[in-house]
Design a protein around this motif. Sequence first.
Motif, PDB file in Angstrom:
ATOM      1  N   GLN A   1       0.841  -1.203   0.000  1.00 50.37           N
ATOM      2  CA  GLN A   1       0.000   0.000   0.000  1.00 50.37           C
ATOM      3  C   GLN A   1       0.881   1.261   0.000  1.00 50.37           C
ATOM      4  OE1 GLN A   1      -2.579   0.939   3.411  1.00 50.37           O
ATOM      5  NE2 GLN A   1      -4.277   0.967   1.935  1.00 50.37           N
ATOM      6  N   ALA A   2       1.979   1.229   0.737  1.00 54.06           N
ATOM      7  CA  ALA A   2       2.908   2.358   0.747  1.00 54.06           C
ATOM      8  C   ALA A   2       3.473   2.605  -0.644  1.00 54.06           C
ATOM      9  CB  ALA A   2       4.027   2.101   1.745  1.00 54.06           C
ATOM     10  N   ALA A   3       3.840   1.538  -1.342  1.00 43.99           N
ATOM     11  CA  ALA A   3       4.371   1.669  -2.698  1.00 43.99           C
ATOM     12  C   ALA A   3       3.343   2.300  -3.621  1.00 43.99           C
ATOM     13  CB  ALA A   3       4.804   0.297  -3.230  1.00 43.99           C
ATOM     14  N   ASP A   4       2.086   1.879  -3.510  1.00 39.64           N
ATOM     15  CA  ASP A   4       1.017   2.464  -4.326  1.00 39.64           C
ATOM     16  C   ASP A   4       0.886   3.964  -4.058  1.00 39.64           C
ATOM     17  OD1 ASP A   4       0.459   0.021  -5.485  1.00 39.64           O
ATOM     18  OD2 ASP A   4      -1.252  -0.419  -4.166  1.00 39.64           O
ATOM     19  N   MET A   5       0.949   4.344  -2.793  1.00 40.69           N
ATOM     20  CA  MET A   5       0.840   5.767  -2.443  1.00 40.69           C
ATOM     21  C   MET A   5       2.002   6.561  -3.039  1.00 40.69           C
ATOM     22  SD  MET A   5      -0.310   5.750   1.521  1.00 40.69           S
ATOM     23  CE  MET A   5      -1.889   5.066   2.041  1.00 40.69           C
ATOM     24  N   LEU A   6       3.202   6.043  -2.905  1.00 41.67           N
ATOM     25  CA  LEU A   6       4.373   6.744  -3.429  1.00 41.67           C
ATOM     26  C   LEU A   6       4.321   6.855  -4.944  1.00 41.67           C
ATOM     27  CD1 LEU A   6       7.048   5.231  -1.046  1.00 41.67           C
ATOM     28  CD2 LEU A   6       6.143   7.566  -1.006  1.00 41.67           C
ATOM     29  N   ARG A   7       3.810   5.837  -5.606  1.00 39.71           N
ATOM     30  CA  ARG A   7       3.632   5.908  -7.072  1.00 39.71           C
ATOM     31  C   ARG A   7       2.644   7.016  -7.438  1.00 39.71           C
ATOM     32  NH1 ARG A   7       3.102   0.108  -6.456  1.00 39.71           N
ATOM     33  NH2 ARG A   7       5.167  -0.770  -6.792  1.00 39.71           N
ATOM     34  N   GLN A   8       1.578   7.144  -6.658  1.00 36.51           N
ATOM     35  CA  GLN A   8       0.596   8.205  -6.910  1.00 36.51           C
ATOM     36  C   GLN A   8       1.233   9.588  -6.744  1.00 36.51           C
ATOM     37  OE1 GLN A   8      -3.261   7.919  -4.880  1.00 36.51           O
ATOM     38  NE2 GLN A   8      -2.788   5.765  -4.505  1.00 36.51           N
ATOM     39  N   LEU A   9       2.010   9.755  -5.684  1.00 36.29           N
ATOM     40  CA  LEU A   9       2.612  11.056  -5.381  1.00 36.29           C
ATOM     41  C   LEU A   9       3.769  11.396  -6.317  1.00 36.29           C
ATOM     42  CD1 LEU A   9       2.650  10.817  -1.473  1.00 36.29           C
ATOM     43  CD2 LEU A   9       0.978  11.999  -2.929  1.00 36.29           C
TER      44      LEU A   9
ATOM     45  N   LYS B   1       9.815  12.756  -9.724  1.00 38.96           N
ATOM     46  CA  LYS B   1       9.420  11.482 -10.318  1.00 38.96           C
ATOM     47  C   LYS B   1      10.273  10.398  -9.669  1.00 38.96           C
ATOM     48  CE  LYS B   1       7.212   9.160 -13.529  1.00 38.96           C
ATOM     49  NZ  LYS B   1       5.931   8.656 -13.100  1.00 38.96           N
ATOM     50  N   LEU B   2       9.607   9.384  -9.110  1.00 31.22           N
ATOM     51  CA  LEU B   2      10.301   8.315  -8.390  1.00 31.22           C
ATOM     52  C   LEU B   2      10.330   7.041  -9.211  1.00 31.22           C
ATOM     53  CD1 LEU B   2       8.613   8.816  -4.878  1.00 31.22           C
ATOM     54  CD2 LEU B   2      10.768   9.795  -5.706  1.00 31.22           C
ATOM     55  N   SER B   3      11.501   6.484  -9.376  1.00 31.87           N
ATOM     56  CA  SER B   3      11.622   5.202 -10.085  1.00 31.87           C
ATOM     57  C   SER B   3      11.171   4.084  -9.150  1.00 31.87           C
ATOM     58  CB  SER B   3      13.075   4.968 -10.504  1.00 31.87           C
ATOM     59  OG  SER B   3      13.881   4.758  -9.348  1.00 31.87           O
ATOM     60  N   GLU B   4      10.864   2.944  -9.735  1.00 28.57           N
ATOM     61  CA  GLU B   4      10.480   1.779  -8.934  1.00 28.57           C
ATOM     62  C   GLU B   4      11.621   1.371  -7.999  1.00 28.57           C
ATOM     63  OE1 GLU B   4       7.563   0.042  -8.475  1.00 28.57           O
ATOM     64  OE2 GLU B   4       6.722   1.741  -9.570  1.00 28.57           O
ATOM     65  N   ASP B   5      12.851   1.488  -8.487  1.00 27.71           N
ATOM     66  CA  ASP B   5      14.005   1.134  -7.665  1.00 27.71           C
ATOM     67  C   ASP B   5      14.115   2.068  -6.452  1.00 27.71           C
ATOM     68  OD1 ASP B   5      16.492  -0.362  -7.168  1.00 27.71           O
ATOM     69  OD2 ASP B   5      17.453   1.568  -7.624  1.00 27.71           O
ATOM     70  N   ARG B   6      13.901   3.330  -6.675  1.00 24.92           N
ATOM     71  CA  ARG B   6      13.980   4.307  -5.568  1.00 24.92           C
ATOM     72  C   ARG B   6      12.876   4.048  -4.539  1.00 24.92           C
ATOM     73  NH1 ARG B   6      14.359  10.856  -6.377  1.00 24.92           N
ATOM     74  NH2 ARG B   6      15.194  11.275  -4.293  1.00 24.92           N
TER      75      ARG B   6
ATOM     76  N   ALA C   1      14.185  13.774   0.573  1.00 22.41           N
ATOM     77  CA  ALA C   1      14.890  13.841  -0.712  1.00 22.41           C
ATOM     78  C   ALA C   1      13.947  13.715  -1.899  1.00 22.41           C
ATOM     79  CB  ALA C   1      15.955  12.752  -0.777  1.00 22.41           C
ATOM     80  N   PHE C   2      12.708  13.286  -1.672  1.00 19.75           N
ATOM     81  CA  PHE C   2      11.712  13.173  -2.745  1.00 19.75           C
ATOM     82  C   PHE C   2      11.110  14.536  -3.102  1.00 19.75           C
ATOM     83  CE2 PHE C   2      10.356   8.685  -1.117  1.00 19.75           C
ATOM     84  CZ  PHE C   2      11.589   8.175  -1.478  1.00 19.75           C
TER      85      PHE C   2
END
Length: 153
Positions: free
Chosen positions: A51-59, A91-96, A121-122
Amino acid sequence: EVYVRRLCQEKVRAGSESLRLRNLPLFPVLAAETVLVFNGQILRKPVNANQAADMLRQLSGHEHQVLSAVAVALGNRTEVALSVSKVRFAKLSEDRISRYLRSGEYAGKAGAYAMQGLAGAFVEHLAGSYSGVMGLPLSETVELLQRFDYPTP
């Protein structure tokens, strides 16, 4: 805004009631509440890394709002102030995202991040209150305490 104010007022009332029930001296009670809003939706604390990953992808690559309410109560008087900040993520990569999730820092954080931690840092841009994004808007807090004639720096 109505939601975050209401939650904050509920917290400050609970704190004031706790003083009363324990027969403690009358002191100012301070409470704060922070919510993150993206595309009209409140992003709460993630329940897991997925769920955290989904949120970060949205942001990622977008702007969101952080609303922090602070309240002070003394006796029957309560005052509330609101801080509204805008935060834009790079923009955040999947790796980041994956590396960040491994830190565990997302746990217990609205929107899956803490501005004062690694996720700082984001942030490409902040318009508003850094302390408000962290969860306690200091300028508004001092202003409220001054309204109650409480000594402030």
